[in-house]
Design a protein around this motif. Structure first.
Motif, PDB file in Angstrom:
ATOM      1  N   PHE A  37       0.850  -1.177   0.000  1.00  0.00           N
ATOM      2  CA  PHE A  37       0.000   0.000   0.000  1.00  0.00           C
ATOM      3  C   PHE A  37       0.894   1.239   0.000  1.00  0.00           C
ATOM      4  N   ASN A  38       0.800   2.079  -1.003  1.00  0.00           N
ATOM      5  CA  ASN A  38       1.605   3.290  -1.175  1.00  0.00           C
ATOM      6  C   ASN A  38       3.084   3.002  -1.363  1.00  0.00           C
ATOM      7  N   GLY A  39       3.447   1.777  -1.718  1.00  0.00           N
ATOM      8  CA  GLY A  39       4.829   1.450  -2.012  1.00  0.00           C
ATOM      9  C   GLY A  39       5.751   1.408  -0.817  1.00  0.00           C
ATOM     10  N   GLN A  40       5.218   1.305   0.377  1.00  0.00           N
ATOM     11  CA  GLN A  40       6.043   1.266   1.580  1.00  0.00           C
ATOM     12  C   GLN A  40       6.124  -0.159   2.097  1.00  0.00           C
ATOM     13  N   TYR A  41       7.244  -0.481   2.735  1.00  0.00           N
ATOM     14  CA  TYR A  41       7.410  -1.795   3.334  1.00  0.00           C
ATOM     15  C   TYR A  41       6.692  -1.799   4.680  1.00  0.00           C
ATOM     16  N   SER A  42       5.442  -2.143   4.663  1.00  0.00           N
ATOM     17  CA  SER A  42       4.673  -2.202   5.895  1.00  0.00           C
ATOM     18  C   SER A  42       3.654  -3.319   5.770  1.00  0.00           C
ATOM     19  N   TYR A  43       3.212  -3.798   6.919  1.00  0.00           N
ATOM     20  CA  TYR A  43       2.180  -4.829   6.930  1.00  0.00           C
ATOM     21  C   TYR A  43       0.929  -4.251   7.550  1.00  0.00           C
ATOM     22  N   GLN A  44      -0.178  -4.371   6.823  1.00  0.00           N
ATOM     23  CA  GLN A  44      -1.477  -3.947   7.330  1.00  0.00           C
ATOM     24  C   GLN A  44      -2.519  -4.939   6.855  1.00  0.00           C
ATOM     25  N   ASP A  45      -3.392  -5.357   7.746  1.00  0.00           N
ATOM     26  CA  ASP A  45      -4.535  -6.170   7.355  1.00  0.00           C
ATOM     27  C   ASP A  45      -5.639  -5.224   6.914  1.00  0.00           C
ATOM     28  N   ARG A  46      -5.875  -5.163   5.609  1.00  0.00           N
ATOM     29  CA  ARG A  46      -6.882  -4.263   5.067  1.00  0.00           C
ATOM     30  C   ARG A  46      -7.784  -5.033   4.129  1.00  0.00           C
ATOM     31  N   ILE A  47      -9.076  -4.770   4.225  1.00  0.00           N
ATOM     32  CA  ILE A  47     -10.028  -5.441   3.341  1.00  0.00           C
ATOM     33  C   ILE A  47      -9.972  -4.825   1.948  1.00  0.00           C
ATOM     34  N   ASP A  48      -9.784  -3.508   1.878  1.00  0.00           N
ATOM     35  CA  ASP A  48      -9.762  -2.848   0.580  1.00  0.00           C
ATOM     36  C   ASP A  48      -8.450  -3.051  -0.161  1.00  0.00           C
ATOM     37  N   PHE A  49      -7.384  -3.456   0.523  1.00  0.00           N
ATOM     38  CA  PHE A  49      -6.097  -3.715  -0.118  1.00  0.00           C
ATOM     39  C   PHE A  49      -5.479  -4.943   0.551  1.00  0.00           C
ATOM     40  N   PRO A  50      -5.851  -6.144   0.083  1.00  0.00           N
ATOM     41  CA  PRO A  50      -5.448  -7.359   0.797  1.00  0.00           C
ATOM     42  C   PRO A  50      -4.052  -7.869   0.466  1.00  0.00           C
ATOM     43  N   MET A  51      -3.207  -7.052  -0.160  1.00  0.00           N
ATOM     44  CA  MET A  51      -1.883  -7.520  -0.551  1.00  0.00           C
ATOM     45  C   MET A  51      -0.797  -6.673   0.112  1.00  0.00           C
ATOM     46  N   PRO A  52      -0.374  -7.022   1.322  1.00  0.00           N
ATOM     47  CA  PRO A  52       0.676  -6.237   1.974  1.00  0.00           C
ATOM     48  C   PRO A  52       2.022  -6.434   1.289  1.00  0.00           C
ATOM     49  N   ALA A  53       2.919  -5.504   1.522  1.00  0.00           N
ATOM     50  CA  ALA A  53       4.215  -5.541   0.861  1.00  0.00           C
ATOM     51  C   ALA A  53       5.140  -6.592   1.458  1.00  0.00           C
ATOM     52  N   ILE A  54       4.964  -6.903   2.729  1.00  0.00           N
ATOM     53  CA  ILE A  54       5.846  -7.861   3.393  1.00  0.00           C
ATOM     54  C   ILE A  54       5.009  -8.932   4.074  1.00  0.00           C
ATOM     55  N   ARG A  55       5.661 -10.018   4.409  1.00  0.00           N
ATOM     56  CA  ARG A  55       4.961 -11.087   5.110  1.00  0.00           C
ATOM     57  C   ARG A  55       4.785 -10.697   6.576  1.00  0.00           C
ATOM     58  N   PHE A  56       3.819 -11.343   7.239  1.00  0.00           N
ATOM     59  CA  PHE A  56       3.492 -10.991   8.619  1.00  0.00           C
ATOM     60  C   PHE A  56       4.595 -11.410   9.586  1.00  0.00           C
ATOM     61  N   LYS A  57       5.083 -12.626   9.470  1.00  0.00           N
ATOM     62  CA  LYS A  57       6.110 -13.122  10.392  1.00  0.00           C
ATOM     63  C   LYS A  57       7.470 -13.127   9.726  1.00  0.00           C
ATOM     64  N   GLU A  58       8.501 -13.020  10.558  1.00  0.00           N
ATOM     65  CA  GLU A  58       9.856 -13.132  10.041  1.00  0.00           C
ATOM     66  C   GLU A  58      10.138 -14.579   9.667  1.00  0.00           C
ATOM     67  N   SER A  59      11.075 -14.762   8.756  1.00  0.00           N
ATOM     68  CA  SER A  59      11.406 -16.109   8.293  1.00  0.00           C
ATOM     69  C   SER A  59      12.206 -16.851   9.358  1.00  0.00           C
ATOM     70  N   THR A  60      11.677 -17.991   9.777  1.00  0.00           N
ATOM     71  CA  THR A  60      12.370 -18.877  10.701  1.00  0.00           C
ATOM     72  C   THR A  60      12.729 -20.148   9.932  1.00  0.00           C
ATOM     73  N   PRO A  61      13.587 -20.989  10.456  1.00  0.00           N
ATOM     74  CA  PRO A  61      13.925 -22.224   9.737  1.00  0.00           C
ATOM     75  C   PRO A  61      12.705 -23.111   9.451  1.00  0.00           C
ATOM     76  N   ASP A  62      11.749 -23.149  10.362  1.00  0.00           N
ATOM     77  CA  ASP A  62      10.540 -23.945  10.129  1.00  0.00           C
ATOM     78  C   ASP A  62       9.742 -23.402   8.948  1.00  0.00           C
ATOM     79  N   ILE A  63       9.589 -22.092   8.906  1.00  0.00           N
ATOM     80  CA  ILE A  63       8.815 -21.476   7.833  1.00  0.00           C
ATOM     81  C   ILE A  63       9.544 -21.612   6.503  1.00  0.00           C
TER      82      ILE A  63
END
Length: 172
Positions: A37-63
């Motif tokens: 949203f607006n080209g920024q690296y941020s995570y937001q749960d939004r109904i009108d824009f359901p595609m955040p720029a980054i994933r919610f959790k950081e990458s762990t070995p399990d993920i």
């Protein structure tokens, strides 16, 4: 002095802009997956824009292992692994975002408290602040004033005297 202050504030604004655009240091080792949203690296749960720029959790070995397994056949993934992959990418589902929060209850409660405070202030002002009404507000005084206005024929064209029939002595 003023120019030095201006230039230092401009430098700070430029640093903030760089932090917003190139905010890799703020997102940790989360994976950037889109423009956002607006080209920024941020995570937001939004109904009108359901595609955040980054994933919610950081990458762990399990993920990371699940992401490698995800590249293969999805039928080999268990339901728990699919849910873990989803929760690594998103915080809430659409159902959770649309769920009622119960916020209206607190809003109604606060409104009722404020209204009751206002009513109490009004009552206390009527009791302790305002003086008694003058005698001219009594019904007898109002009738006497109306009779006097009719007797003096105040505003006979469009006013109160125009609605009184002087020959019959009654209202039209």
């Amino acid at each position: 002095m003023a120019s030095r202050l201006l230039f230092s504030s401009l430098r700070q604004v430029q640093k903030l802009q760089k932090a917003c655009i190139h905010g890799r240091s703020r997102i940790g080792n989360r994976e950037v997956v889109g423009f956002g949203f607006n080209g920024q690296y941020s995570y937001q749960d939004r109904i009108d824009f359901p595609m955040p720029a980054i994933r919610f959790k950081e990458s762990t070995p399990d993920i990371v292992a699940l992401r490698e397994k995800e590249k293969g056949d999805w039928r080999k993934l268990t339901l728990e692994e699919k849910k873990a992959l989803y929760r690594a990418s998103f915080c809430m589902t659409f159902t959770e975002m649309n769920a009622p929060t119960g916020e209206w209850k607190s809003i109604i409660g606060i409104a009722c408290v404020l209204i009751s405070i206002g009513i109490w202030v009004f009552i206390l002002e009527r009791l302790f602040v305002y003086k008694e009404l003058p005698t001219s507000f009594s019904e007898e005084s109002k009738k006497a004033q109306l009779k006097r206005m009719i007797d003096l024929r105040v505003n006979p064209i469009e006013g109160i005297s125009s609605k009184f029939d002087y020959e019959k002595g009654e209202w039209k």
